[in-house]
Write a protein that holds these residues in place. Sequence first.
Motif: not given
Length: 334
Positions: A1-18, A305-310
């Motif tokens: 399944m798809k999820a937004i994952v954070i592996t480090k803290y920081g700006s919104p750019d740390v939100l990665q679709l995986k 509303c924003f899709p998960l990827a955004q």
Amino acid sequence: MKAIVITKYGSPDVLQLKEVEKPVPKDKEILIKIHATPVSFGDTLVRNLKAVSPKKFHMPFLFWLFAKLYFGFGKPKITRLGSEFAGEIEALGRDVKKFRKGDRVFGYRGQSMGAYAEYLCMPENGVLAPKPANMTFEQAAAVPYGAIMALNLLRKVDLRPGQRVLVNGASGGIGPFVVQLAKSHFGAKVTGVCSTPRLEYVKSLGAEKVIDYTQEDFTDGAETYDFIFDILGKSSFARVKRTLKPNGRCLLVSFKMKQLWQMLWTSLFSSKKVICALSGEKAEDLVFIKELIEVGKIKTVIDKCFPLAQAAEAHRYVEQGHKKGNVVITLEEH
Ligand SMILES: NC(=O)c1ccc[n+]([C@@H]2O[C@H](COP(=O)([O-])OP(=O)(O)OC[C@H]3O[C@@H](n4cnc5c(N)ncnc54)[C@H](OP(=O)(O)O)[C@@H]3O)[C@@H](O)[C@H]2O)c1
């Protein structure tokens, strides 16, 4: 399944679709297909927790320490954000009795988080309830955190019909529900305080009067209140006192040690009191809130509303101060 994952803290750019493993419900768990999850105060705080010093944190040092230990000091231990959601039950553990496959539900995960994903497992006895029939998934997803906190905080005071309430911080996660519940459930007259872009939004929630904190300090006004709910603890009791009616209460949703001392001191020596309030969360509360929604006493306003990827764009939109209502991440066309 798809999820937004954070592996480090920081700006919104740390939100990665995986792509991550789809969870499997244990015996007393429910597998939920998530349709919508909002961007809350907690999501943006945890995403950037490394930069949050005890001074920037709105609660006492021990709460900050607990948050750092729980979420991780240098890097996140909880890698999926999202504490509220609305969705549909896809599968049940073998001992689940209260819910059925296909039920539409909404719920609150608290600090367990994890709703920025296509699927989520919740314990059957978690904070979960049938979705209000008169709300979309997006609208329902934005209810649990703010409404549960607001209901519990309002229950801490003996608010009676006709009394005057001011909500300092009326336009965020908790404030809109304090405004609505105080007015429609307890029959109070409500004034909301927020910044310029959100004045109309707070008015649309039923506030009789709105005050723009960038233009006016409510403690300078002639109006007095029976209860002041201060969501971020921005007001000082020295000034708030003159705005409280005799025996009035200032209820702080965010507070530091100083305010805990004020609570002790005013409980002993003052007719006007400070209350530093902590809210719990129970499934029964969410069921009650669902009923209030269905009789038209609570609504949610969706801004965007924003899709998960955004998800990163959704966080940026919130942090740039644009939102007028709720910002929701959606996972499914329906
Ligand atoms: N006591 C408890 O049990 C409990 C439980 C959960 C959360 N909390 C605390 O509640 C807080 C988060 O609440 P939330 O989710 O509602 O936050 P939020 O969504 O960030 O909303 C913050 C609100 O405060 C307003 N605000 C910002 N600066 C202000 C100022 N200088 N004067 C007056 N109002 C101001 C904002 O208005 P604009 O957006 O218009 O600027 C907005 O209405 C956190 O501190 C958290 O620790 C406490």
